[in-house]
Design an enzyme around this catalytic site. Structure first.
Site, PDB file in Angstrom:
ATOM      1  N   LEU A 163      28.518  20.405  -0.828  1.00 13.74           N
ATOM      2  CA  LEU A 163      27.533  20.561   0.234  1.00 13.74           C
ATOM      3  C   LEU A 163      28.068  21.422   1.380  1.00 13.74           C
ATOM      4  O   LEU A 163      29.247  21.382   1.720  1.00 13.74           O
ATOM      5  CB  LEU A 163      27.118  19.193   0.785  1.00 13.74           C
ATOM      6  CG  LEU A 163      26.508  18.186  -0.198  1.00 13.74           C
ATOM      7  CD1 LEU A 163      25.882  17.027   0.554  1.00 13.74           C
ATOM      8  CD2 LEU A 163      25.485  18.826  -1.124  1.00 13.74           C
ATOM      9  N   HIS A 164      27.159  22.195   1.963  1.00 12.09           N
ATOM     10  CA  HIS A 164      27.467  23.032   3.121  1.00 12.09           C
ATOM     11  C   HIS A 164      26.305  22.933   4.102  1.00 12.09           C
ATOM     12  O   HIS A 164      25.408  22.087   3.934  1.00 12.09           O
ATOM     13  CB  HIS A 164      27.730  24.477   2.686  1.00 12.09           C
ATOM     14  CG  HIS A 164      26.682  25.051   1.776  1.00 12.09           C
ATOM     15  ND1 HIS A 164      25.360  25.214   2.153  1.00 12.09           N
ATOM     16  CD2 HIS A 164      26.765  25.499   0.493  1.00 12.09           C
ATOM     17  CE1 HIS A 164      24.674  25.743   1.161  1.00 12.09           C
ATOM     18  NE2 HIS A 164      25.495  25.922   0.133  1.00 12.09           N
ATOM     19  N   GLU A 165      26.301  23.782   5.118  1.00 16.04           N
ATOM     20  CA  GLU A 165      25.298  23.685   6.164  1.00 16.04           C
ATOM     21  C   GLU A 165      23.884  23.900   5.633  1.00 16.04           C
ATOM     22  O   GLU A 165      22.919  23.347   6.160  1.00 16.04           O
ATOM     23  CB  GLU A 165      25.601  24.690   7.282  1.00 16.04           C
ATOM     24  CG  GLU A 165      24.605  24.696   8.445  1.00 16.04           C
ATOM     25  CD  GLU A 165      24.438  23.337   9.117  1.00 16.04           C
ATOM     26  OE1 GLU A 165      23.356  23.089   9.687  1.00 16.04           O
ATOM     27  OE2 GLU A 165      25.381  22.515   9.081  1.00 16.04           O
ATOM     28  N   LYS A 176      16.299  29.834  -0.689  1.00 16.71           N
ATOM     29  CA  LYS A 176      17.288  30.775  -1.215  1.00 16.71           C
ATOM     30  C   LYS A 176      17.153  30.896  -2.732  1.00 16.71           C
ATOM     31  O   LYS A 176      17.309  31.970  -3.294  1.00 16.71           O
ATOM     32  CB  LYS A 176      18.695  30.332  -0.845  1.00 16.71           C
ATOM     33  CG  LYS A 176      19.799  31.169  -1.491  1.00 16.71           C
ATOM     34  CD  LYS A 176      21.160  30.696  -1.062  1.00 16.71           C
ATOM     35  CE  LYS A 176      22.246  31.371  -1.872  1.00 16.71           C
ATOM     36  NZ  LYS A 176      22.276  30.903  -3.279  1.00 16.71           N
ATOM     37  N   ARG A 189      29.317  29.197  -3.695  1.00 15.74           N
ATOM     38  CA  ARG A 189      30.135  30.220  -4.348  1.00 15.74           C
ATOM     39  C   ARG A 189      30.753  31.206  -3.356  1.00 15.74           C
ATOM     40  O   ARG A 189      31.614  32.001  -3.744  1.00 15.74           O
ATOM     41  CB  ARG A 189      29.290  30.976  -5.380  1.00 15.74           C
ATOM     42  CG  ARG A 189      28.967  30.101  -6.585  1.00 15.74           C
ATOM     43  CD  ARG A 189      28.091  30.778  -7.586  1.00 15.74           C
ATOM     44  NE  ARG A 189      27.937  29.934  -8.770  1.00 15.74           N
ATOM     45  CZ  ARG A 189      26.944  30.006  -9.621  1.00 15.74           C
ATOM     46  NH1 ARG A 189      26.000  30.909  -9.421  1.00 15.74           N
ATOM     47  NH2 ARG A 189      26.877  29.217 -10.674  1.00 15.74           N
ATOM     48  N   HIS A 204      22.726  22.799   2.752  1.00 17.05           N
ATOM     49  CA  HIS A 204      22.309  21.484   2.269  1.00 17.05           C
ATOM     50  C   HIS A 204      22.041  20.539   3.437  1.00 17.05           C
ATOM     51  O   HIS A 204      21.082  19.755   3.404  1.00 17.05           O
ATOM     52  CB  HIS A 204      23.393  20.880   1.378  1.00 17.05           C
ATOM     53  CG  HIS A 204      23.675  21.661   0.141  1.00 17.05           C
ATOM     54  ND1 HIS A 204      24.831  22.386  -0.026  1.00 17.05           N
ATOM     55  CD2 HIS A 204      22.961  21.841  -0.999  1.00 17.05           C
ATOM     56  CE1 HIS A 204      24.817  22.959  -1.220  1.00 17.05           C
ATOM     57  NE2 HIS A 204      23.699  22.656  -1.824  1.00 17.05           N
ATOM     58  N   GLY A 212      26.198  19.158  -5.413  1.00 20.12           N
ATOM     59  CA  GLY A 212      27.405  18.889  -4.651  1.00 20.12           C
ATOM     60  C   GLY A 212      27.934  20.119  -3.955  1.00 20.12           C
ATOM     61  O   GLY A 212      27.216  21.108  -3.769  1.00 20.12           O
TER      62      GLY A 212
END
Length: 335
Positions: free
Chosen positions: A32-34, A152, A190, A36, A30
């Protein structure tokens, strides 16, 4: 497959999901960002218009140690659904802890083995056992043809690939390059915890990796020149007598590159470490956990004469926020 995004909470709902074409899965915790979203878009491309993309959203308690941030980890399901749908997902599987572990903590788990005890595993004992256990369960539940993970988390990706090979999972595992913010910081859920003062210090992680990459490229270029047009110490000395100091220094560098042993891995490490040491003197300081140049097959340190693909990886804390980053490098190939 097209149509409105389906939100599923149980294994029964997931198994009733009509299967169309090739199924690709993107596993997330969860927030989520770019990064993801890039995984989901890549899954959509790989699955094709007739295929199906399933995103899992599950904060796995087995991956968190006693002093880690399970309770602090962000839960943002509404925005996660919007991001997943915009990126091309057909369904989101967001189970509860009881759904994934109906009998409580599982007594039988996947063990990561020696690779899981290095780097991240040394810092976070048991983390990779918990990660592989939930990935194995989610692979069984989602039954994908293709599973995509971000590079990553390079050690995680390597361990998943090894598990799939060792345990004969019928799935293709694909890695997707790291997505970075405009300033170079690797995207992470984070990053939101970094204060305004901590953010510039955190950039040392990516700058250190890029310094190592640039050092490798520079040394490789010198070696290529040395092989194409060898420069001797005699020529460099003669140039110095004529006052051509810069040309003399360049000739010395090319000559050294032609005659020296490899040693490039050590030079790459040194270049990266210099950036990190400077950041350690900032306020707030960067507190280094590890800097490692490793073989991606088993995450052991590479030697001074190593050739082939390697991963330059770093982990550090800035304030209370722990960040990781890495880049792939190729030794033995001229720039």
């Amino acid at each position: 497959m097209t149509g409105p995004l389906q939100l599923l909470h149980t294994a029964e709902e997931l198994h009733k999901l009509p299967r169309t074409g090739r199924r690709a899965v993107v596993m997330t915790m969860g927030a989520l960002h770019e990064g993801h979203a890039t995984l989901v878009r890549t899954a959509r491309e790989q699955a094709g218009p007739e295929g199906q993309v399933v995103v899992t959203v599950f904060v796995n308690p087995l991956q968190f140690g006693a002093n880690e941030d399970l309770d602090r980890y962000p839960r943002t399901l509404d925005s996660d659904l919007a991001i997943a749908e915009a990126a091309g997902a057909d369904a989101v599987f967001a189970p509860s802890v009881d759904e994934v572990y109906p009998g409580g903590d599982p007594q039988v788990r996947i063990t990561a083995g020696p690779m899981g005890e290095r780097l991240e595993g040394a810092t976070r004992p048991g983390h990779f056992d918990g990660m592989l256990t939930v990935v194995a369960k989610l692979l069984h539940l989602t039954r994908p043809d293709l599973a995509l993970f971000g590079q990553k988390d390079a050690q995680q990706l390597a361990l998943i690939r090894r598990m799939v090979t060792d345990l004969n999972f019928p799935v293709e595992v694909a890695g997707v390059p790291t997505v970075r913010e405009d300033d170079g910081l690797a995207l992470s859920s984070r990053n939101r915890y970094l204060s305004a003062a901590e953010r510039p210090v955190a950039l040392a992680l990516s700058r250190a990796l890029f310094a190592g990459r640039d050092r490798l490229a520079a040394q490789a270029a010198l070696r290529a020149r040395a092989e194409a047009a060898p420069a001797s110490d005699e020529r460099a000395t003669a140039l110095a007598r004529l006052g051509e100091i810069r040309a003399s220094a360049d000739a010395h560098a090319v000559s050294a590159a032609a005659t020296a042993g490899s040693g490039l891995p050590d030079a790459v490490r040194a270049a990266a470490r210099h950036v990190l040491e400077e950041a350690g003197r900032h306020e707030p300081p960067l507190v280094l956990d590890y800097l490692a140049l490793v073989d991606p097959k088993d995450f052991t340190d590479v030697g001074p004469d190593f050739t082939g693909q390697a991963v330059l990886a770093v982990a550090a804390k800035v304030g209370t926020t722990r960040l990781i980053d890495n880049i792939p490098l190729e030794f033995g190939v001229h720039a």
